[in-house]
Motif scaffolding. Structure first.
Motif, PDB file in Angstrom:
ATOM      1  N   ASN A 143       0.942  -1.060   0.043  1.00  0.00           N
ATOM      2  CA  ASN A 143       0.107  -0.166   0.014  1.00  0.00           C
ATOM      3  C   ASN A 143       0.770   1.280   0.177  1.00  0.00           C
ATOM      4  O   ASN A 143       1.491   1.539   0.936  1.00  0.00           O
ATOM      5  CB  ASN A 143      -0.776  -0.052   1.452  1.00  0.00           C
ATOM      6  CG  ASN A 143      -2.088   0.993   1.212  1.00  0.00           C
ATOM      7  OD1 ASN A 143      -1.808   2.008   0.536  1.00  0.00           O
ATOM      8  ND2 ASN A 143      -2.883   1.068   2.079  1.00  0.00           N
ATOM      9  N   PRO A 144       1.070   2.012  -1.022  1.00  0.00           N
ATOM     10  CA  PRO A 144       1.827   3.200  -1.124  1.00  0.00           C
ATOM     11  C   PRO A 144       1.598   4.356  -0.323  1.00  0.00           C
ATOM     12  O   PRO A 144       2.231   5.130   0.052  1.00  0.00           O
ATOM     13  CB  PRO A 144       1.897   3.558  -2.713  1.00  0.00           C
ATOM     14  CG  PRO A 144       0.310   3.344  -3.151  1.00  0.00           C
ATOM     15  CD  PRO A 144       0.371   1.819  -2.424  1.00  0.00           C
ATOM     16  N   LEU A 145       0.048   4.244   0.229  1.00  0.00           N
ATOM     17  CA  LEU A 145      -0.348   5.390   1.012  1.00  0.00           C
ATOM     18  C   LEU A 145       0.319   5.255   2.375  1.00  0.00           C
ATOM     19  O   LEU A 145       0.495   6.590   3.001  1.00  0.00           O
ATOM     20  CB  LEU A 145      -2.009   5.531   0.933  1.00  0.00           C
ATOM     21  CG  LEU A 145      -2.584   5.300  -0.030  1.00  0.00           C
ATOM     22  CD1 LEU A 145      -4.331   5.338   0.267  1.00  0.00           C
ATOM     23  CD2 LEU A 145      -2.398   6.607  -0.944  1.00  0.00           C
ATOM     24  N   LEU A 146       0.694   4.088   2.828  1.00  0.00           N
ATOM     25  CA  LEU A 146       1.207   4.144   4.141  1.00  0.00           C
ATOM     26  C   LEU A 146       2.661   5.006   4.534  1.00  0.00           C
ATOM     27  O   LEU A 146       3.044   5.427   5.503  1.00  0.00           O
ATOM     28  CB  LEU A 146       1.566   2.780   4.458  1.00  0.00           C
ATOM     29  CG  LEU A 146       0.361   1.609   4.556  1.00  0.00           C
ATOM     30  CD1 LEU A 146       0.792   0.442   4.843  1.00  0.00           C
ATOM     31  CD2 LEU A 146      -0.736   2.421   5.569  1.00  0.00           C
ATOM     32  N   THR A 147       3.380   5.200   3.543  1.00  0.00           N
ATOM     33  CA  THR A 147       4.611   6.113   3.340  1.00  0.00           C
ATOM     34  C   THR A 147       4.356   7.589   3.040  1.00  0.00           C
ATOM     35  O   THR A 147       5.629   8.249   2.839  1.00  0.00           O
ATOM     36  CB  THR A 147       5.577   5.403   2.563  1.00  0.00           C
ATOM     37  OG1 THR A 147       5.173   5.557   1.178  1.00  0.00           O
ATOM     38  CG2 THR A 147       5.839   3.932   2.939  1.00  0.00           C
ATOM     39  N   MET A 148       3.242   8.049   2.892  1.00  0.00           N
ATOM     40  CA  MET A 148       2.819   9.494   2.306  1.00  0.00           C
ATOM     41  C   MET A 148       2.660  10.233   3.422  1.00  0.00           C
ATOM     42  O   MET A 148       2.612  11.616   3.197  1.00  0.00           O
ATOM     43  CB  MET A 148       1.837   9.272   1.382  1.00  0.00           C
ATOM     44  CG  MET A 148       2.185   8.774  -0.039  1.00  0.00           C
ATOM     45  SD  MET A 148       0.903   8.675  -1.100  1.00  0.00           S
ATOM     46  CE  MET A 148       1.352   7.909  -2.439  1.00  0.00           C
ATOM     47  N   ASP A 149       2.853   9.991   4.594  1.00  0.00           N
ATOM     48  CA  ASP A 149       2.679  10.964   5.619  1.00  0.00           C
ATOM     49  C   ASP A 149       1.101  11.870   5.594  1.00  0.00           C
ATOM     50  O   ASP A 149       1.045  13.074   5.670  1.00  0.00           O
ATOM     51  CB  ASP A 149       3.538  11.905   5.853  1.00  0.00           C
ATOM     52  CG  ASP A 149       3.503  12.831   7.347  1.00  0.00           C
ATOM     53  OD1 ASP A 149       3.142  12.359   8.323  1.00  0.00           O
ATOM     54  OD2 ASP A 149       4.365  13.975   7.308  1.00  0.00           O
ATOM     55  N   ILE A 150       0.171  11.253   5.359  1.00  0.00           N
ATOM     56  CA  ILE A 150      -1.308  11.711   5.151  1.00  0.00           C
ATOM     57  C   ILE A 150      -2.460  11.224   6.061  1.00  0.00           C
ATOM     58  O   ILE A 150      -3.287  11.060   5.907  1.00  0.00           O
ATOM     59  CB  ILE A 150      -1.963  11.436   3.886  1.00  0.00           C
ATOM     60  CG1 ILE A 150      -1.859  10.140   3.212  1.00  0.00           C
ATOM     61  CG2 ILE A 150      -1.039  12.518   2.720  1.00  0.00           C
ATOM     62  CD1 ILE A 150      -2.351   9.830   1.982  1.00  0.00           C
ATOM     63  N   GLY A 151      -1.744  10.199   6.917  1.00  0.00           N
ATOM     64  CA  GLY A 151      -2.584   9.828   8.193  1.00  0.00           C
ATOM     65  C   GLY A 151      -3.096   8.308   7.729  1.00  0.00           C
ATOM     66  O   GLY A 151      -4.073   7.784   8.151  1.00  0.00           O
TER      67      GLY A 151
END
Length: 405
Positions: free
Chosen positions: A226-234
């Protein structure tokens, strides 16, 4: 960062909304909700939806009800079955799951697909199998779980479909536990979002597995896909998917300032497009909307007709306050209608679900809220029931005449 939320509604919006809903039971009333030009958003994803979990408001949708190929997004239903099996006491996190030759050959490292790299004939605790499915998207882990629960993958897939039907998701059909291509295996973006919402709210402790960044098994470390986990967007979950027939897809969730959004995108050409579109949708959702409460808890939202009862009409209310998110400064109109199969027949029990409040904003199905009877209605006298029968017969005759004309 998300913008601050406002839990109150202006008297004008509140009065307009209530007047529109109370005017008639089957209605489409136009509601002004702002004075500035509405914010627009377009996604490259062929299928997409953005959902606010607290209010149930759909902030954005695109082909959200069209059937699509899920790929490994199907594993959300696989995991749902495992979570439910644990709730029923048939499995625990310490239950051992065997890796059959079928699971090893079809889903293991030798298959060339995503794998946990479980060893043939080994036995693995369910806690690790779940991480193999969720973090590593292991097909071997998913097949092994299916065989442990149902004996074979086809039977398990029928259980997957039955479980999502029980959640009120009528379109999705599963044919395997992995998301591998099958001409009959289809889902919709809306139903995936609702499935994710159910998992998050029903199994908060188990849901934490979706946020784990990596998992090592058989001395092979794999990063969460899941690429979202490393984006610092919660972001704290959920799942990616990709096969040739599906393109690149993602079901994700993030929390900012106490607000949780769920995003679904599918059919994109690259993994980079998938990550960018999901992120853009989430950031726009946190930034561009504000919360409005339109009905307080226990407030009567509308009425329904009752046949043969001591009362001819009954009030309808939601289980809690009804809120929705609106674009800041929007001039879009809301269309609201109450839908039920009526007139209701007695006896009607207080608290029984009898209808739904449906709100749309343009082409977006913004809100779908169950409505419940505000009071009980018992059968009326023989005379009143006869009168109701006569009126219903006359109404039915008028309907037929109008339909022919």
């Amino acid at each position: 960062m998300s913008a601050p939320h406002h839990d109150s509604t202006s008297p004008g919006l509140r009065a307009a909304f209530q007047a529109a809903v109370l005017a008639v039971v089957f209605l489409c009333a136009a509601l002004h909700v702002g004075a500035a030009r509405a914010q627009a958003f377009q996604s490259l994803a062929p299928h997409a939806i953005l959902l606010d979990t607290a209010s149930g408001t759909v902030l954005y949708e695109k082909a959200a009800d069209e059937l699509m190929v899920p790929a490994s997004l199907a594993k959300l239903a696989t995991v749902l079955v495992a979570f439910e099996e644990m709730t029923q006491g048939r499995l625990t996190l310490d239950s051992e799951i065997g890796i059959s030759e079928n699971a090893w050959r079809k889903g293991g490292g030798v298959s060339g697909g995503s794998s946990m790299f479980a060893q043939l004939n080994s036995r693995i605790k369910l806690s690790d199998i779940l991480r193999g499915i969720i973090v590593q998207s292991g097909n071997d882990a998913a097949i092994a779980l299916a065989e442990a629960v149902a004996g074979d993958e086809a039977t398990f897939a029928r259980i997957m479909t039955e479980r999502v039907r029980a959640l009120g998701l009528p379109k999705s059909v599963f044919k395997n536990a992995t998301g591998m291509g099958d001409p009959q295996q289809r889902v919709t973006a809306r139903e995936l979002a609702l499935l994710a919402d159910h998992i998050i709210k029903t199994y908060p402790e188990l849901y934490k597995i979706f946020g784990e960044r990596e998992f090592t098994w058989n001395k092979i470390k794999q990063q969460n896909r899941n690429p979202l986990l490393t984006m610092d967007i919660g972001a704290d979950g959920l799942k990616t998917g990709n096969i040739d027939e599906a393109g690149f897809g993602l079901v994700g969730s993030a929390v900012q300032k106490g607000q949780r959004l769920i995003v679904v995108v599918n059919g994109l050409k690259t993994g980079r497009d998938r990550a960018q579109e999901a992120r853009k949708l989430l950031e726009w959702g946190f930034r561009a909307f504000e919360t409005r409460q339109v009905f307080a808890e226990g407030e009567i939202i509308g009425e329904a007709s009752v046949f043969g009862g001591t009362k001819g009409r009954i009030g309808l209310k939601a289980k809690g306050p009804v809120s929705l998110l609106l674009p800041r400064g929007s001039t879009e109109r809301l269309n609201a209608r109450i839908v039920y199969r009526g007139p209701l027949t007695v006896p009607v029990q207080e608290g029984a679900e009898v209808g739904r409040l449906l709100v749309t904003r343009g082409d977006v199905k913004t809100l779908d809220v169950p409505l419940y009877a505000a009071e009980s209605v018992e059968p009326g006298t023989l005379q009143s029931r006869a009168f109701d029968a006569l009126m219903e017969a006359a109404t039915g005759w008028v309907r037929k005449v109008l339909k022919r004309s």
